[in-house]
Design a protein around this motif. Structure first.
Motif, PDB file in Angstrom:
ATOM      1  N   SER A   1      -3.993  15.027  41.066  1.00  0.00           N
ATOM      2  CA  SER A   1      -3.186  13.931  40.523  1.00  0.00           C
ATOM      3  C   SER A   1      -3.795  13.408  39.209  1.00  0.00           C
ATOM      4  O   SER A   1      -3.074  13.128  38.244  1.00  0.00           O
ATOM      5  N   LEU A   2      -5.131  13.310  39.171  1.00  0.00           N
ATOM      6  CA  LEU A   2      -5.790  12.838  37.938  1.00  0.00           C
ATOM      7  C   LEU A   2      -5.614  13.850  36.805  1.00  0.00           C
ATOM      8  O   LEU A   2      -5.409  13.465  35.647  1.00  0.00           O
TER       9      LEU A   2
ATOM     10  N   ASN B   1      -9.490  16.108  41.683  1.00  0.00           N
ATOM     11  CA  ASN B   1      -8.228  15.452  42.030  1.00  0.00           C
ATOM     12  C   ASN B   1      -7.063  15.949  41.145  1.00  0.00           C
ATOM     13  O   ASN B   1      -7.048  15.731  39.936  1.00  0.00           O
TER      14      ASN B   1
ATOM     15  N   GLN C   1      -3.111  15.951  36.497  1.00  0.00           N
ATOM     16  CA  GLN C   1      -1.710  15.853  36.061  1.00  0.00           C
ATOM     17  C   GLN C   1      -1.502  14.604  35.209  1.00  0.00           C
ATOM     18  O   GLN C   1      -0.761  14.624  34.230  1.00  0.00           O
ATOM     19  N   MET C   2      -2.177  13.512  35.608  1.00  0.00           N
ATOM     20  CA  MET C   2      -2.062  12.273  34.839  1.00  0.00           C
ATOM     21  C   MET C   2      -2.543  12.509  33.406  1.00  0.00           C
ATOM     22  O   MET C   2      -1.893  12.126  32.435  1.00  0.00           O
ATOM     23  N   CYS C   3      -3.691  13.180  33.291  1.00  0.00           N
ATOM     24  CA  CYS C   3      -4.245  13.461  31.965  1.00  0.00           C
ATOM     25  C   CYS C   3      -3.266  14.337  31.176  1.00  0.00           C
ATOM     26  O   CYS C   3      -2.994  14.074  29.994  1.00  0.00           O
ATOM     27  N   ALA C   4      -2.722  15.357  31.837  1.00  0.00           N
ATOM     28  CA  ALA C   4      -1.757  16.238  31.166  1.00  0.00           C
ATOM     29  C   ALA C   4      -0.512  15.467  30.740  1.00  0.00           C
ATOM     30  O   ALA C   4       0.038  15.703  29.662  1.00  0.00           O
TER      31      ALA C   4
END
Lengths: 269, 277
Positions: free
Chosen positions: A162-163, A160, A165-168
């Motif tokens: 989006s996940l 995913n 990018q969220m972590c980044a």
């Protein structure tokens, strides 16, 4: 405000309860075994024993130690082969998903390996590695590894975005992204590959025992067929199918316990 | 009273928000995607500290692209982003992102999800959990700490996303259409909650939405972007007086309705032009 929230909790549609699931699964098993018993009693072939005859033979094989001895022989190439395929397979597949150069290097090899009828290569394996453990391990690896590698590769590629990018966005390092997001997110497909790979490994080891040298379960099947003890032959086949199914079921349980605990809750709901 | 600034420069921004210091500045931002699509061209903007700025414009005008460039999740082809006067080239602890699709880890509980940002920053488990519990309570999810995302409604999932962003104590919250996946009632409740939380936390918010009404209701300033390649069309300061008024009263005020209508006229022009092409 929180009152409103609590009121709007999503309640999933009611699923079958655990008891109902057990009942249906038992019916399914009884249907197969019942059909087997009837087919054996007709009989559809003189070489086809009834379910009870097969279970009696299986019990005798367990009691006199033949089955344990056969599994001791079969498990050696199976465990080594599946271990190599799972360890290196997940590592290579994950690396292919993460790094373009590894993908370009590995993709053609494993796609060809998956598409090719690998069982046809077993005579070649015998020619190269002889008739010992190495040849049987090789047979297991060539059948199991491509499935595990390609599933792991696709799983990581489709993680995913989006996940990630969220972590980044929270300054997660590349290693944190891989360990905390990509691998857990890819785990259902990686484990699906492992299950298919282990199943292919079972096929590989039995093929090796039938085609290379008759040892272990393969020997039991070959021997009892040659002396027309069909109940014993079917008992050996039944035992390996049961063993494979239980192993694959345990793999699924391990996946849920260590990587996707939310699925345990989903199943229980 | 609504104020409109046509094609504002950064100096003009400062005049409008003369009491507010600018925390985020973007200068000459251009973004060209591989394949040649120009998403943004020469965008200059300043975001005042402690205020909520909404990026509004037609579909594909580069709102989310601009937000992700500010977050450091995308690289600009040209131009610079400064946060607290310092040029930034990637994500940083002074910015936190709230995702349109929530971006919650499905395998992690609410407590773990809310503490994820803190975990990435190396905060120890005890501190992380204490802080996460505090924000879970603030967003109204107390009692749901051990639940998984699939057990929550869309609105509750977005609250988890908001709590996760608030927990890292970033100065700037970047919100990408945070209410687009929830129903209208939840959206309105959420807007009220957001305003209350932001007043408490004193955050700067950059907010992307498609809803004109939502933009006018929650924003201190609205940046209207032109169709692709996105440029600043104008900046609208809605100047909504909230004191002692209910949300419905605010939404019925002539000033509110006129601002909504005015922005709609601009967007409608863009839509008509697009249709003509």
């Amino acid at each position: 405000m929180s009152r409103t929230l609590v009121d709007s909790v999503y309640i999933p549609p009611e699923t079958s309860s655990f008891d109902t699931m057990i009942i249906w699964r038992t019916i399914s098993v009884l249907f197969v075994f019942g059909s087997w018993e009837i087919a054996g009693r007709i009989p559809i072939s003189i070489a086809f024993p009834t379910f009870f005859e097969t279970m009696t033979a299986l019990f005798e094989m367990i009691m006199d130690g033949r089955l344990a001895h056969a599994y001791f022989e079969t498990l050696k190439p199976l465990l080594v082969g599946v271990g190599i395929s799972a360890g290196f397979g997940v590592l290579i597949g994950t690396s292919m998903g993460l790094y373009r150069s590894v993908q370009w290097l590995g993709e053609p090899i494993f796609i060809v390996m998956q598409a090719a009828p690998m069982a046809a290569l077993i005579p070649l394996v015998t020619f190269v590695y002889g008739i010992g453990l190495a040849a049987k391990v090789c047979a297991v690896v060539i059948l199991a590894a491509p499935i595990i590698v390609l599933n792991s590769y696709k799983a990581v590629t489709n993680a995913n975005v989006s996940l990630i990018q969220m972590c980044a966005s929270f300054q997660g390092s590349r290693v944190q992204q891989i360990i905390r997001v990509i691998i857990p997110d890819a785990s259902p497909m990686i484990f699906a590959g492992l299950r298919l790979g282990v199943a292919a490994g079972f096929i590989g080891v039995i093929l090796a025992e039938l085609l290379i040298t008759p040892t272990g379960i393969g020997d039991l099947i070959t021997y009892h067929r040659s002396v027309a003890e069909y109940a014993d032959m079917y008992a050996a086949i039944f035992s390996i199918i049961l063993f494979a199914a239980v192993t694959i079921g345990l793999l699924e349980k391990a996946e849920i316990a260590y990587f996707r605990p939310e699925r345990k809750k989903k199943k229980g709901s | 009273m609504t104020t409109v600034i046509a094609s504002p420069t950064q100096e003009e921004h400062s005049r409008v928000n003369d009491t507010a210091q600018e925390i985020v500045e973007v200068s000459g931002i251009t973004k060209v995607y591989p394949g040649g699509t120009v998403a943004l061209r020469g965008v200059d903007l300043a975001f005042p500290k402690g205020k909520m700025t909404t990026l509004l414009g037609p579909s594909g005008c580069g709102k989310t692209t601009l937000l992700k460039i500010i977050a450091g999740l995308l690289d600009a082809t040209e131009g610079v982003v400064r946060v607290n006067g310092k040029e930034v080239s990637g994500p940083g602890p002074e910015r936190a992102f709230v995702f349109q699709d929530f971006a919650l880890l499905p395998w992690a509980t609410v407590l773990t999800n809310v503490g994820f940002g803190l975990e990435m920053q190396g905060v120890d488990k005890a501190t992380r959990e204490a802080k996460s519990r505090s924000y879970i309570t603030k967003v109204g999810l107390a009692g749901f700490e051990d639940n998984y995302p699939h057990e929550l409604s869309g609105g509750m999932r977005q609250r988890v996303g908001l709590a996760r962003a608030l927990a890292v104590s970033a100065d700037v919250l970047l919100m990408d259409e945070p209410f687009s996946a929830v129903d209208e009632q939840t959206r309105r409740l959420f807007q009220e909650e957001l305003l209350r939380l932001l007043a408490m936390e004193n955050k700067t918010v950059i907010f992307v939405t498609h809803s004109i009404e939502e933009a006018v209701y929650v924003s201190d300033q609205i940046v209207l972007l032109s169709p692709r390649p996105g440029r600043i069309n104008r900046v609208v300061i809605p100047g909504i007086e909230r004191d002692g008024k209910t949300p419905d009263e605010i939404r019925r005020e002539p000033g509110f309705l006129d601002t909504v209508e005015d922005i709609w006229d601009t967007l409608k022009k863009y839509l008509d032009e697009e249709r003509m092409v």
